[in-house]
Design a protein around this motif. Structure first.
Motif, PDB file in Angstrom:
ATOM      1  N   LEU A 226      -4.473  -1.288  -4.005  1.00  0.00           N
ATOM      2  CA  LEU A 226      -4.613  -1.534  -2.938  1.00  0.00           C
ATOM      3  C   LEU A 226      -4.316  -0.442  -1.759  1.00  0.00           C
ATOM      4  CD1 LEU A 226      -3.112  -5.427  -2.716  1.00  0.00           C
ATOM      5  CD2 LEU A 226      -5.439  -4.518  -3.031  1.00  0.00           C
ATOM      6  N   ILE A 227      -4.384   0.726  -2.312  1.00  0.00           N
ATOM      7  CA  ILE A 227      -4.310   1.830  -1.501  1.00  0.00           C
ATOM      8  C   ILE A 227      -5.543   2.364  -1.158  1.00  0.00           C
ATOM      9  CG2 ILE A 227      -3.306   4.379  -1.062  1.00  0.00           C
ATOM     10  CD1 ILE A 227      -1.173   3.362  -2.616  1.00  0.00           C
ATOM     11  N   ALA A 228      -6.258   2.342  -0.112  1.00  0.00           N
ATOM     12  CA  ALA A 228      -7.447   2.878   0.079  1.00  0.00           C
ATOM     13  C   ALA A 228      -7.821   4.270  -0.105  1.00  0.00           C
ATOM     14  CB  ALA A 228      -7.909   2.236   1.654  1.00  0.00           C
ATOM     15  N   TYR A 229      -8.957   4.538  -0.203  1.00  0.00           N
ATOM     16  CA  TYR A 229      -9.114   6.072  -0.482  1.00  0.00           C
ATOM     17  C   TYR A 229      -8.638   7.063   0.427  1.00  0.00           C
ATOM     18  CZ  TYR A 229     -12.616   4.584  -4.056  1.00  0.00           C
ATOM     19  OH  TYR A 229     -13.358   4.170  -4.924  1.00  0.00           O
ATOM     20  N   CYS A 230      -8.726   6.719   2.005  1.00  0.00           N
ATOM     21  CA  CYS A 230      -8.197   7.324   2.926  1.00  0.00           C
ATOM     22  C   CYS A 230      -6.581   7.308   3.022  1.00  0.00           C
ATOM     23  CB  CYS A 230      -8.778   6.820   4.257  1.00  0.00           C
ATOM     24  SG  CYS A 230      -8.348   5.109   4.758  1.00  0.00           S
ATOM     25  N   LEU A 232      -4.873   4.358   3.496  1.00  0.00           N
ATOM     26  CA  LEU A 232      -4.117   3.211   4.279  1.00  0.00           C
ATOM     27  C   LEU A 232      -3.969   2.111   2.920  1.00  0.00           C
ATOM     28  CD1 LEU A 232      -6.949   2.552   7.193  1.00  0.00           C
ATOM     29  CD2 LEU A 232      -4.634   2.991   7.411  1.00  0.00           C
ATOM     30  N   TYR A 233      -2.895   1.405   3.493  1.00  0.00           N
ATOM     31  CA  TYR A 233      -2.178   0.174   2.372  1.00  0.00           C
ATOM     32  C   TYR A 233      -2.917  -1.180   2.864  1.00  0.00           C
ATOM     33  CZ  TYR A 233       1.144  -1.844  -0.481  1.00  0.00           C
ATOM     34  OH  TYR A 233       1.793  -2.723  -1.469  1.00  0.00           O
ATOM     35  N   CYS A 234      -3.779  -1.735   1.861  1.00  0.00           N
ATOM     36  CA  CYS A 234      -4.491  -2.719   2.283  1.00  0.00           C
ATOM     37  C   CYS A 234      -3.644  -4.128   2.530  1.00  0.00           C
ATOM     38  CB  CYS A 234      -5.447  -3.102   1.207  1.00  0.00           C
ATOM     39  SG  CYS A 234      -6.880  -1.876   0.735  1.00  0.00           S
ATOM     40  N   LYS A 235      -2.538  -3.952   1.962  1.00  0.00           N
ATOM     41  CA  LYS A 235      -1.373  -5.108   1.949  1.00  0.00           C
ATOM     42  C   LYS A 235      -1.017  -5.354   3.289  1.00  0.00           C
ATOM     43  CE  LYS A 235       2.838  -6.714   0.480  1.00  0.00           C
ATOM     44  NZ  LYS A 235       4.145  -6.404  -0.322  1.00  0.00           N
ATOM     45  N   HIS A 236      -0.952  -4.447   4.103  1.00  0.00           N
ATOM     46  CA  HIS A 236      -0.636  -4.439   5.743  1.00  0.00           C
ATOM     47  C   HIS A 236      -1.569  -4.357   6.568  1.00  0.00           C
ATOM     48  CE1 HIS A 236       3.478  -5.054   4.327  1.00  0.00           C
ATOM     49  NE2 HIS A 236       3.376  -3.827   3.711  1.00  0.00           N
ATOM     50  N   CYS A 237      -3.053  -4.193   5.942  1.00  0.00           N
ATOM     51  CA  CYS A 237      -3.916  -4.017   7.022  1.00  0.00           C
ATOM     52  C   CYS A 237      -4.581  -5.145   7.959  1.00  0.00           C
ATOM     53  CB  CYS A 237      -5.387  -3.280   6.380  1.00  0.00           C
ATOM     54  SG  CYS A 237      -6.770  -3.143   7.406  1.00  0.00           S
ATOM     55  N   PHE A 238      -4.751  -4.910   9.279  1.00  0.00           N
ATOM     56  CA  PHE A 238      -4.858  -5.965  10.013  1.00  0.00           C
ATOM     57  C   PHE A 238      -6.165  -6.849   9.589  1.00  0.00           C
ATOM     58  CE2 PHE A 238      -7.250  -2.576  11.971  1.00  0.00           C
ATOM     59  CZ  PHE A 238      -8.432  -3.027  12.348  1.00  0.00           C
ATOM     60  N   VAL A 303      -1.626  11.330   7.521  1.00  0.00           N
ATOM     61  CA  VAL A 303      -0.105  11.484   7.060  1.00  0.00           C
ATOM     62  C   VAL A 303       0.182  10.510   5.993  1.00  0.00           C
ATOM     63  CG1 VAL A 303       1.952  11.059   7.911  1.00  0.00           C
ATOM     64  CG2 VAL A 303       0.557  12.177   9.585  1.00  0.00           C
ATOM     65  N   LEU A 304      -0.385   9.425   5.715  1.00  0.00           N
ATOM     66  CA  LEU A 304      -0.044   8.600   4.867  1.00  0.00           C
ATOM     67  C   LEU A 304      -0.437   9.310   3.304  1.00  0.00           C
ATOM     68  CD1 LEU A 304      -1.307   5.052   6.085  1.00  0.00           C
ATOM     69  CD2 LEU A 304       0.978   6.087   6.244  1.00  0.00           C
ATOM     70  N   GLY A 305      -1.838   9.909   3.422  1.00  0.00           N
ATOM     71  CA  GLY A 305      -2.242  10.576   2.216  1.00  0.00           C
ATOM     72  C   GLY A 305      -1.392  11.769   1.863  1.00  0.00           C
ATOM     73  N   LEU A 306      -0.761  12.419   2.772  1.00  0.00           N
ATOM     74  CA  LEU A 306      -0.108  13.672   2.395  1.00  0.00           C
ATOM     75  C   LEU A 306       1.473  13.200   1.721  1.00  0.00           C
ATOM     76  CD1 LEU A 306      -0.689  15.633   5.824  1.00  0.00           C
ATOM     77  CD2 LEU A 306      -1.339  16.163   3.390  1.00  0.00           C
ATOM     78  N   PHE A 307       1.784  11.878   2.427  1.00  0.00           N
ATOM     79  CA  PHE A 307       3.077  11.535   1.926  1.00  0.00           C
ATOM     80  C   PHE A 307       3.078  10.983   0.537  1.00  0.00           C
ATOM     81  CE2 PHE A 307       6.008   7.923   1.064  1.00  0.00           C
ATOM     82  CZ  PHE A 307       7.037   8.333   1.497  1.00  0.00           C
ATOM     83  N   ILE A 308       1.939  10.586   0.253  1.00  0.00           N
ATOM     84  CA  ILE A 308       1.626  10.017  -1.256  1.00  0.00           C
ATOM     85  C   ILE A 308       1.596  11.114  -2.262  1.00  0.00           C
ATOM     86  CG2 ILE A 308       0.066   8.920  -2.708  1.00  0.00           C
ATOM     87  CD1 ILE A 308      -0.982   7.100  -0.493  1.00  0.00           C
ATOM     88  N   LYS A 331      -1.295  -0.605  13.374  1.00  0.00           N
ATOM     89  CA  LYS A 331      -2.043   0.571  13.187  1.00  0.00           C
ATOM     90  C   LYS A 331      -0.981   1.250  12.885  1.00  0.00           C
ATOM     91  CE  LYS A 331      -6.447   0.028  15.303  1.00  0.00           C
ATOM     92  NZ  LYS A 331      -7.383   0.192  16.161  1.00  0.00           N
ATOM     93  N   VAL A 332      -0.856   2.332  11.915  1.00  0.00           N
ATOM     94  CA  VAL A 332       0.095   3.343  11.809  1.00  0.00           C
ATOM     95  C   VAL A 332       0.265   4.208  12.884  1.00  0.00           C
ATOM     96  CG1 VAL A 332       0.320   3.043   9.518  1.00  0.00           C
ATOM     97  CG2 VAL A 332      -1.416   4.563  10.416  1.00  0.00           C
ATOM     98  N   GLN A 333      -0.902   4.514  13.754  1.00  0.00           N
ATOM     99  CA  GLN A 333      -0.906   5.398  14.857  1.00  0.00           C
ATOM    100  C   GLN A 333       0.315   4.811  15.838  1.00  0.00           C
ATOM    101  OE1 GLN A 333      -3.507   3.949  13.241  1.00  0.00           O
ATOM    102  NE2 GLN A 333      -5.580   4.922  13.763  1.00  0.00           N
TER     103      GLN A 333
END
Length: 356
Positions: A226-230, A232-238, A303-308, A331-333
């Protein structure tokens, strides 16, 4: 029932009942129909062909116990029959310009008589794109009829001859599951037909389509990363209820939809490089492909990708779960801002809070 649609429908019914507000009521009805049809357009444009003949809730009672294709056909066949054969006494939209052949439909009825297996078989045969064009043509035609309607027309009733004309059209099956429709329509005035099927019937079936769509998306995501390619985490996506994630054929990511072929360039790039996600790429920080080309607008996602990359997916998901427990945001922004380095610092702080 969708609260906004329901409220508009109630308000419209009240307005058309009075001559002084009739015109505004019709205007509101047209707005409501446009709004609901936008949902249909989104489903047709974003869902794969296989989605339109699935029965995610199984065959049974309830508008949601059917297929997306059947829902479209049923809703607009009824409107086409009622407006053209019953009210206007002219030729149905389906029977003009070779539309029936284009849809490849094996039936001309409303489809009420079909059981679960027959519904699936019908839905497999029908051409969804042509069916959508038929639906739109019916809507446009009905809208023109509504624009020309006068307040005094609302009380018009129907005769035995009208009823016989419906029977002779053979557009309603004689099966007991469908035959009742003719009596139901003929006992109403035009005002009653505006409520059902020209407004409330739409709401009922498009809401059912939403349920079917969401169920298909949730089933598609079972067992999927559920982590998108970019990043983003699908679980919390709007869009989580509406989207099957970019790793399935039920992807309705808004960025992907506006990309060539409906596929996000970041997903394409990852597949070409054999990467699970952008978070496995050493070019991520300075990448300007696809979603990241928006720079400041999507730097928080970077930033999410870099954290992963630094802490791994499990820790990332824990931190994201914690963030959403503590703060309401879509949105994480809204939390991490638009600067990469500042965003990383903020996410590090969230990590410390989340992991104690």
């Amino acid at each position: 029932m969708d609260k906004e649609w329901s409220e508009k429908n109630k308000k419209m019914q009240t307005m058309i009942a009075k001559e002084a507000t009739f015109a505004e009521g019709i205007k509101l009805l047209l707005e409501l129909r446009t709004q609901i049809f936008e949902q249909i357009t989104a489903i047709v444009n974003t869902f794969p062909p296989v989605a339109f003949y699935q029965l995610p809730f199984g065959a049974g009672d309830g508008n949601h116990c059917t297929t997306l294709a059947w829902s479209l056909w049923h809703t607009f066949r009824i409107e086409d029959i009622v407006v053209h054969t019953l009210i206007l006494k002219d030729k149905q939209i389906l029977l003009q310009g070779g539309r029936l052949a284009k849809t490849k439909s094996p039936i001309i009825t409303t489809g009420n008589e079909l059981d679960g297996t027959q519904t699936v078989e019908f839905s497999k045969k029908v051409n969804v794109k042509a069916l959508y064009e038929y639906c739109k043509a019916v809507m446009d035609s009905t809208n023109e009829f509504l624009k020309g309607l006068k307040f005094e027309d609302l009380k018009k009733k129907f005769s035995d001859a009208d009823k016989q004309r419906l029977i002779e059209s053979k557009c309603v099956s004689p099966d007991e599951s469908a035959a009742w429709l003719i009596d139901f329509w003929c006992c109403k005035t035009i005002k009653g037909l505006i409520q059902m099927p020209l407004s409330r019937h739409w709401i009922m079936h498009v809401e059912a389509m939403r349920r079917i769509k969401n169920k298909l998306c949730q089933e598609a995501k079972t067992g999927v990363n559920l982590i998108a390619y970019c990043g983003l985490y699908c679980k919390h996506c709007f869009l989580t209820q509406w989207c099957g994630s970019c790793r399935t054929i039920y992807n309705t990511c808004s960025y992907a939809l506006y990309s060539p072929g409906g596929v996000c360039p970041n997903a394409t790039c990852c597949k070409e490089k054999g990467l699970e996600g952008c978070y496995e790429c050493d070019e991520l920080y300075n990448c300007h492909k696809g979603f990241y080309a928006l720079d400041e607008e999507t730097n928080a996602v970077r930033v999410l990708g870099l954290f992963i990359q630094k802490y791994g997916k499990k820790e990332f998901m824990k931190v994201m779960d914690f963030m959403h427990q503590q703060k309401k945001f879509q949105k994480v922004q809204d939390v991490l801002g638009c600067d990469i380095d500042e965003g990383l610092k903020l996410l590090e702080e969230w990590r410390k809070k989340a992991l104690g």
